[in-house]
Design an enzyme around this catalytic site. Structure first.
Site, PDB file in Angstrom:
ATOM      1  N   LYS A 150       0.827  -1.218   0.000  1.00 22.20           N
ATOM      2  CA  LYS A 150       0.000   0.000   0.000  1.00 22.20           C
ATOM      3  C   LYS A 150       0.854   1.257   0.000  1.00 22.20           C
ATOM      4  O   LYS A 150       0.492   2.242  -0.642  1.00 22.20           O
ATOM      5  CB  LYS A 150      -0.966  -0.008   1.189  1.00 22.20           C
ATOM      6  CG  LYS A 150      -2.041  -1.063   1.029  1.00 22.20           C
ATOM      7  CD  LYS A 150      -3.198  -0.870   1.956  1.00 22.20           C
ATOM      8  CE  LYS A 150      -4.287  -1.877   1.640  1.00 22.20           C
ATOM      9  NZ  LYS A 150      -5.303  -1.981   2.677  1.00 22.20           N
TER      10      LYS A 150
ATOM     11  N   LYS B 103      -4.721 -10.784  -5.821  1.00 21.51           N
ATOM     12  CA  LYS B 103      -5.995 -11.053  -5.131  1.00 21.51           C
ATOM     13  C   LYS B 103      -7.081 -10.056  -5.555  1.00 21.51           C
ATOM     14  O   LYS B 103      -6.763  -8.920  -5.941  1.00 21.51           O
ATOM     15  CB  LYS B 103      -5.789 -11.031  -3.609  1.00 21.51           C
ATOM     16  CG  LYS B 103      -5.538  -9.677  -3.050  1.00 21.51           C
ATOM     17  CD  LYS B 103      -5.710  -9.627  -1.531  1.00 21.51           C
ATOM     18  CE  LYS B 103      -5.551  -8.183  -1.108  1.00 21.51           C
ATOM     19  NZ  LYS B 103      -5.777  -7.863   0.244  1.00 21.51           N
TER      20      LYS B 103
ATOM     21  N   LYS C 111     -10.695  -4.356  -3.389  1.00 24.33           N
ATOM     22  CA  LYS C 111     -11.557  -3.187  -3.599  1.00 24.33           C
ATOM     23  C   LYS C 111     -10.811  -2.085  -4.329  1.00 24.33           C
ATOM     24  O   LYS C 111     -11.401  -1.262  -4.997  1.00 24.33           O
ATOM     25  CB  LYS C 111     -12.024  -2.633  -2.252  1.00 24.33           C
ATOM     26  CG  LYS C 111     -12.934  -3.562  -1.498  1.00 24.33           C
ATOM     27  CD  LYS C 111     -13.255  -3.017  -0.121  1.00 24.33           C
ATOM     28  CE  LYS C 111     -14.003  -4.053   0.686  1.00 24.33           C
ATOM     29  NZ  LYS C 111     -14.247  -3.668   2.069  1.00 24.33           N
TER      30      LYS C 111
HETATM   31  P1  TYM Z   1     -10.699  -6.443   4.746  1.00 23.82           P
HETATM   32  O1  TYM Z   1     -11.815  -5.481   4.934  1.00 23.82           O
HETATM   33  O2  TYM Z   1      -9.646  -6.108   3.747  1.00 23.82           O
HETATM   34  O3  TYM Z   1     -11.268  -7.854   4.357  1.00 23.82           O
HETATM   35  C1  TYM Z   1     -12.279  -8.490   5.147  1.00 23.82           C
HETATM   36  C2  TYM Z   1     -12.072  -9.991   5.115  1.00 23.82           C
HETATM   37  O4  TYM Z   1     -12.113 -10.447   3.767  1.00 23.82           O
HETATM   38  C3  TYM Z   1     -10.935 -11.218   3.498  1.00 23.82           C
HETATM   39  N1  TYM Z   1     -10.552 -10.992   2.097  1.00 23.82           N
HETATM   40  C4  TYM Z   1     -10.402 -11.979   1.202  1.00 23.82           C
HETATM   41  N2  TYM Z   1     -10.553 -13.303   1.308  1.00 23.82           N
HETATM   42  C5  TYM Z   1     -10.343 -14.043   0.188  1.00 23.82           C
HETATM   43  N3  TYM Z   1      -9.987 -13.498  -1.007  1.00 23.82           N
HETATM   44  C6  TYM Z   1      -9.820 -12.172  -1.149  1.00 23.82           C
HETATM   45  N4  TYM Z   1      -9.487 -11.654  -2.330  1.00 23.82           N
HETATM   46  C7  TYM Z   1     -10.033 -11.341  -0.009  1.00 23.82           C
HETATM   47  N5  TYM Z   1      -9.954 -10.004   0.202  1.00 23.82           N
HETATM   48  C8  TYM Z   1     -10.278  -9.814   1.497  1.00 23.82           C
HETATM   49  C9  TYM Z   1      -9.887 -10.661   4.451  1.00 23.82           C
HETATM   50  O5  TYM Z   1      -8.849 -11.589   4.659  1.00 23.82           O
HETATM   51  C10 TYM Z   1     -10.712 -10.406   5.684  1.00 23.82           C
HETATM   52  O6  TYM Z   1     -10.871 -11.590   6.434  1.00 23.82           O
HETATM   53  N6  TYM Z   1      -7.679  -5.623   8.565  1.00 23.82           N
HETATM   54  C11 TYM Z   1      -8.886  -6.312   8.188  1.00 23.82           C
HETATM   55  C12 TYM Z   1     -10.068  -5.958   9.078  1.00 23.82           C
HETATM   56  C13 TYM Z   1      -9.767  -6.113  10.526  1.00 23.82           C
HETATM   57  C14 TYM Z   1      -9.749  -7.338  11.241  1.00 23.82           C
HETATM   58  C15 TYM Z   1      -9.405  -6.975  12.572  1.00 23.82           C
HETATM   59  C16 TYM Z   1      -9.987  -8.663  10.890  1.00 23.82           C
HETATM   60  C17 TYM Z   1      -9.455  -5.106  11.377  1.00 23.82           C
HETATM   61  N7  TYM Z   1      -9.235  -5.621  12.634  1.00 23.82           N
HETATM   62  C18 TYM Z   1      -9.296  -7.943  13.570  1.00 23.82           C
HETATM   63  C19 TYM Z   1      -9.863  -9.622  11.897  1.00 23.82           C
HETATM   64  C20 TYM Z   1      -9.529  -9.260  13.215  1.00 23.82           C
HETATM   65  C21 TYM Z   1      -9.215  -5.927   6.767  1.00 23.82           C
HETATM   66  O7  TYM Z   1      -8.838  -4.896   6.292  1.00 23.82           O
HETATM   67  O8  TYM Z   1     -10.029  -6.785   6.148  1.00 23.82           O
END
Ligand code: TYM
Length: 348
Positions: A127, A209, A212
């Site tokens: 990023k 991957k 968004k």
């Molecule tokens: P975020 O919002 O990017 O994604 C949410 C969840 O979706 C999963 N994910 C994917 N899984 C499979 N293929 C993909 N292409 C893909 N893109 C996203 C992510 O692995 C995630 O499980 N930092 C985290 C949010 C967060 C969090 C936490 C999660 C903040 N604090 C504490 C668990 C525990 C995030 O940005 O997820």
């Protein structure tokens, strides 16, 4: 302030493992979020004490995502949680910024992390490489806030997609560092990464991957996409010229579609390979698009219905906030005690 009886010792509550997870309310929920995360969460409600939160504090690390738009997408996200099957009678649903303690614990944990460790995080490197010159300190600090989210509830299990595994390793490391520095206190959390759709890839470049922030808008399929858009995105997804439907490192596009199909339908990848032996890519893609539409149409309908039920949503989130705040403050008090901060005098 008397130390309360530990009711979340060892990462369990009432004999069930504590599960915590969340997603960022930026730009809608895509198929990777759904198959890699949300769909698993719904099933895990059966045998866990679940906390599902909306990580709006993380969202502001993405430039331009704050303000009124964030307020709206946070409520969209809450409605999606429920529309996908998160049950507010069973699970706690809350908004991160509404609960005090996340930022406070992040500060304590940040004092145990090294800058080098944070700079080596893959997501930070990715990023910050695309940041156009400005690298916010929040981007560097982000994994510590994530560790605080998890440890604040002494969670045992954290279901995430593959891309978050490294952040989970940091959370485990910080739990151990805290325990080593101030005395055994935190449970060391485990990542739960599903095996079929842990890494859904971009439909336009199956080597990266689904995300968004993909500049190619055809690469990510969103739950809010119209049926026409879904059909078009799947139809134009990048495959290969070989013409056989099977998993192979040389066929990343077809492999990705097989995983998506399997995640959506519940059929195993090998059953799909067998069913589609000798079938053309056109038919295969049309069937995937149909299966996706069939799965997400009722989710979208529930979403629109819930989005109109503002009071209901607000009540669910308020109930979640109260529960989460109780857990968070009780844990933070214990952490502050161990760290050596002065005790607060409260009314109770
Ligand atoms: P975020 O919002 O990017 O994604 C949410 C969840 O979706 C999963 N994910 C994917 N899984 C499979 N293929 C993909 N292409 C893909 N893109 C996203 C992510 O692995 C995630 O499980 N930092 C985290 C949010 C967060 C969090 C936490 C999660 C903040 N604090 C504490 C668990 C525990 C995030 O940005 O997820």
């Amino acid at each position: 302030m008397a130390m309360e009886k530990d009711n979340n010792a060892g990462g369990t509550l009432d004999g069930l493992p504590i599960l915590l997870t969340g997603l960022q309310p930026t730009a809608g929920i895509h198929l990777g979020n759904y198959l890699g995360a949300l769909q698993n969460w719904v099933a895990m409600q059966r045998d866990h004490r679940c906390l599902f939160f909306i990580s709006d504090m993380h969202a502001i690390t993405v430039p331009g995502s704050g303000g009124g738009q964030l307020r709206k997408t946070t409520m969209d996200c809450a409605a999606f949680y429920l529309a996908c099957g998160i049950d507010p009678e069973k699970s706690c649903i809350f908004i991160q910024s509404q609960v005090f303690g996340h930022a406070e614990l992040a500060w304590v944990l940040g004092c145990l992390a090294s800058v080098g460790q944070l700079e080596r995080m893959t997501q930070f490197k990715d990023k910050s490489g695309h940041s156009g010159g400005f690298i916010g300190a929040g981007l560097l600090y982000y994994p510590i806030l994530m560790a605080a989210d998890i440890l604040l509830y002494n969670a045992k299990r954290v279901p995430v997609g593959e891309d978050q595994r490294q952040h989970l390793e940091l959370a485990r490391d910080l739990a151990e560092k805290f325990n080593g520095t101030y005395g055994a206190f935190f449970n060391v959390p485990e990542a739960f990464v599903g095996n079929v759709c842990a890494r859904v890839m971009s439909l336009q470049n199956p080597l990266v991957k689904m995300s968004k922030s993909d500049e190619n808008t055809m690469g990510a399929l969103f739950l809010m996409d119209s049926n026409d858009k879904i059909q078009k995105k799947i139809r134009t997804s990048v495959t290969d010229s070989e013409g056989s439907i099977r998993i192979s490192a040389e066929k990343p596009g077809i492999s990705n579609l097989l995983h998506i199909f399997s995640g959506i339908s519940g059929d195993s990848v090998s059953a799909l390979e067998e069913r589609y032996a000798g079938v053309g890519y056109g038919q295969f893609k049309a069937d995937i698009a149909d299966a996706i539409i069939e799965k997400i149409t009722p989710i979208r309908e529930r979403f629109f219905h819930l989005r109109r039920e503002e009071n209901f949503l607000a009540n669910v989130l308020e109930k979640g906030r109260i529960h989460a705040q109780g857990c968070a403050l009780s844990l933070l008090d214990k952490v502050y005690d161990l760290v050596g901060f002065q005790r607060r005098f409260t009314e109770e």
